[in-house]
Design a protein around this motif. Structure first.
Motif, mmCIF file in Angstrom:
data_model
loop_
_atom_site.group_PDB
_atom_site.id
_atom_site.type_symbol
_atom_site.label_atom_id
_atom_site.label_comp_id
_atom_site.label_asym_id
_atom_site.label_seq_id
_atom_site.Cartn_x
_atom_site.Cartn_y
_atom_site.Cartn_z
ATOM 1 N N GLU A 88 0.832 -1.201 0.000
ATOM 2 C CA GLU A 88 0.000 0.000 0.000
ATOM 3 C C GLU A 88 0.868 1.253 0.000
ATOM 4 N N PHE A 89 1.917 1.201 0.843
ATOM 5 C CA PHE A 89 2.831 2.341 0.906
ATOM 6 C C PHE A 89 3.507 2.560 -0.441
ATOM 7 N N HIS A 90 3.966 1.438 -1.044
ATOM 8 C CA HIS A 90 4.607 1.550 -2.358
ATOM 9 C C HIS A 90 3.614 2.034 -3.400
ATOM 10 N N GLY A 91 2.321 1.579 -3.235
ATOM 11 C CA GLY A 91 1.300 2.075 -4.162
ATOM 12 C C GLY A 91 1.118 3.575 -4.045
ATOM 13 N N LEU A 92 1.101 4.060 -2.769
ATOM 14 C CA LEU A 92 0.990 5.505 -2.568
ATOM 15 C C LEU A 92 2.224 6.218 -3.113
ATOM 16 N N GLN A 93 3.383 5.594 -2.904
ATOM 17 C CA GLN A 93 4.595 6.184 -3.466
ATOM 18 C C GLN A 93 4.514 6.267 -4.983
ATOM 19 N N ARG A 94 4.027 5.181 -5.588
ATOM 20 C CA ARG A 94 3.909 5.184 -7.049
ATOM 21 C C ARG A 94 2.907 6.235 -7.521
ATOM 22 N N GLU A 95 1.767 6.334 -6.774
ATOM 23 C CA GLU A 95 0.778 7.350 -7.144
ATOM 24 C C GLU A 95 1.366 8.750 -6.983
ATOM 25 N N THR A 96 2.091 8.954 -5.859
ATOM 26 C CA THR A 96 2.715 10.255 -5.645
ATOM 27 C C THR A 96 3.728 10.559 -6.742
ATOM 28 N N GLU A 97 4.507 9.541 -7.077
ATOM 29 C CA GLU A 97 5.504 9.720 -8.133
ATOM 30 C C GLU A 97 4.827 10.000 -9.468
ATOM 31 N N ALA A 98 3.690 9.269 -9.697
ATOM 32 C CA ALA A 98 2.954 9.505 -10.947
ATOM 33 C C ALA A 98 2.403 10.931 -10.993
ATOM 34 N N LEU A 99 1.865 11.400 -9.845
ATOM 35 C CA LEU A 99 1.358 12.773 -9.787
ATOM 36 C C LEU A 99 2.492 13.775 -9.976
ATOM 37 N N ARG A 100 3.650 13.445 -9.356
ATOM 38 C CA ARG A 100 4.791 14.343 -9.526
ATOM 39 C C ARG A 100 5.210 14.420 -10.981
ATOM 40 N N ARG A 101 5.266 13.231 -11.612
ATOM 41 C CA ARG A 101 5.646 13.218 -13.033
ATOM 42 C C ARG A 101 4.601 13.940 -13.877
ATOM 43 N N GLU A 102 3.290 13.744 -13.510
ATOM 44 C CA GLU A 102 2.235 14.426 -14.272
ATOM 45 C C GLU A 102 2.334 15.935 -14.092
ATOM 46 N N THR A 103 2.591 16.350 -12.825
ATOM 47 C CA THR A 103 2.743 17.784 -12.561
ATOM 48 C C THR A 103 3.937 18.347 -13.317
ATOM 49 N N GLU A 104 5.036 17.583 -13.300
ATOM 50 C CA GLU A 104 6.222 18.023 -14.013
ATOM 51 C C GLU A 104 5.956 18.102 -15.517
#
Length: 480
Positions: free
Chosen positions: A352-368
């Motif tokens: 779950e934590f890794h999933g949140l990390q992946r989602e956060t990373e995906a949002l970061r990449r999307e924001t970038e």
């Protein structure tokens, strides 16, 4: 015979897991009914099941008792503690494959165990130092290479080192750095790591044949030697140099693990071993010994003969030994199940934590990505604004030029009209001049006629009329 092998875990491609996989598969191929017990099933137990081997785990007590094996070949004491508490009458063998993992230690309860096996003299000495080793007969049962479907190659010589395979689940970082340096220093040389965490694959003969050198330990080293590939015994525990016919017995005493000398070659020494000394190894003689002494087919024959002798003995699991394992097996199983439950919860939380990390990373990449797109749009807008300004300046220049050209065209039109008027006037004057000259010429011709031309019908008159006719035609039909 009905045979049951055990391994504490069968989740990944590790040493004891592959040992169990190869041995169980080979025993089944020669016609025996084989089952495997594990406390932690996974990829390897799934592979065994696909090969037709029966898989048992904690909680399968009734099925295990119904299978009723003749031989219980145990790796890892916790499996012995669990199975010893069941209603089994098997002849039990305890086998140890190493000296470092705690699971390879001698059991603290061994009632009914008829024989202990060690994979090397190093492990044999470790078992002998225990109470188990002091009371139970011990023997060395060495490792092997899987010769299923293989035949020895024709004798050959080592090739030049171009492709190096490093097979290890614990890649030594010094070795990795040194190999990177060798690759940089020798264009055309490359090395590939097989093992955890990113490239755990089956080490098949077909795969190893594509390499000129192999760096590994254990059974893969034996397979490399059987294929006449120079093999360097090197892992996190140390380096025992190249496998050679002369060093084979000494290296086998430590199960080809790198722990015989535990040396740490320098980068220059590693280069010399792989590029120079490896070319001098008598790989054909080494392969001949490996094929004679270390094929799995021979190990299976030895083990079956060993099982047959055990069946003739008296020591076995039964009613008298069951109580010795009851509490230990129950305590271990309960603690294992609790640990597995905790690990499952931890794994779920981690996932779950890794999933949140992946989602956060995906949002970061999307924001970038959006930021870069906005920046690109801003640059594009600025560029378009500059282009529009340039276009406006150009349009204004074109307008000015167009007005000037219109003025010049008007002036040219007026000048052309004046030129046309002058041309018309000149044309009229020219026509008048032409007319006056023509009539003057006609008058002169008439005068000549009257003065010099004879009467009509004469030769001169005929010539005169002919010339006059031509002249009239040129004047456009006028009359004289």
């Amino acid at each position: 015979m009905k045979l049951m092998l055990t391994n504490h875990h069968l989740e990944d491609r590790g040493g004891s897991e592959l040992y169990c996989l190869e041995l169980a598969s080979s025993l089944q191929r020669v016609g025996h009914e084989v089952a495997v017990f594990t406390l932690r099933p996974g990829r390897i137990s799934d592979e065994l099941a696909r090969r037709g081997v029966t898989i048992f785990t904690a909680g399968d007590d009734e099925r295990i008792e119904a299978f009723e094996p003749d031989i219980l070949h145990v790796h890892h004491a916790p499996c012995l503690y669990y199975l010893g508490a069941l209603r089994l009458r098997a002849k039990a063998v305890f086998s140890s494959l190493g000296i470092i993992p705690a699971l390879e230690a001698a059991p603290i309860v061994w009632a009914g165990v008829a024989q202990g096996l060690a994979v090397s003299e190093e492990v044999l000495d470790a078992l002998r130092s225990s109470r188990f080793g002091a009371e139970v007969p011990l023997a060395v049962f060495r490792n092997w290479f899987d010769d299923t479907g293989l035949v020895p190659d024709a004798p050959g010589q080592p090739e030049e080192a171009r492709r190096i395979a490093v097979v290890s689940n614990h890649l030594d970082q010094t070795l990795a750095r040194d190999l990177d340096a060798l690759r940089a220093a020798h264009p055309g040389l490359e090395w590939t790591h097989f093992g955890y965490p990113n490239n755990s694959v089956e080490m098949s003969p077909e795969l190893l044949r594509g390499f000129d050198r192999v760096i590994t330990i254990g059974r893969t080293a034996l397979l490399a030697a059987a294929l006449q590939k120079p093999c360097l015994l090197y892992d996190v525990h140390g380096c025992d140099g190249l496998m050679t016919p002369e060093r084979l017995d000494a290296q086998a005493s430590r199960n080809f693990s790198g722990r015989l000398t535990r040396s740490r070659p320098s980068r220059q020494e590693l280069e010399h071993l792989l590029l120079d000394e490896a070319r001098r190894v008598d790989v054909a003689a080494l392969a001949k010994r490996i094929w004679r002494e270390y094929p799995l087919s021979r190990r299976v024959e030895e083990l079956l003969a060993f099982y047959t002798r055990l069946l003739e003995g008296k020591t076995a699991l039964g009613e008298q030994t069951r109580s010795a394992y009851g509490r230990e097996g129950t305590v271990y199983t309960e603690s294992l199940l609790g640990r597995l439950h905790a690990e499952a919860r931890e794994s779920a939380f981690r996932n779950e934590f890794h999933g949140l990390q992946r989602e956060t990373e995906a949002l970061r990449r999307e924001t970038e990505t959006l930021r870069r797109e906005n920046e690109a749009l801003r640059h594009e807008s600025e560029a378009r604004a500059g282009e529009m300004a340039t276009l406006r300046e150009g349009l204004e220049t074109e307008r000015t030029l167009s007005a000037r050209l219109r003025t010049e065209v008007g002036q040219l039109a007026d000048a052309l009209a004046m030129k046309e008027a002058e041309s018309t006037h000149l044309g009229s004057e020219l026509a008048a001049i032409r007319s006056s000259l023509a009539w003057e010429l006609v008058g002169r011709v008439r005068g000549i006629k009257d003065q010099f031309i004879a009467l009509p019908g004469s030769r001169r008159r005929l010539l005169y009329d002919r010339l006059l006719h031509r002249f009239k035609r040129r004047l456009g039909g006028g009359y004289v």
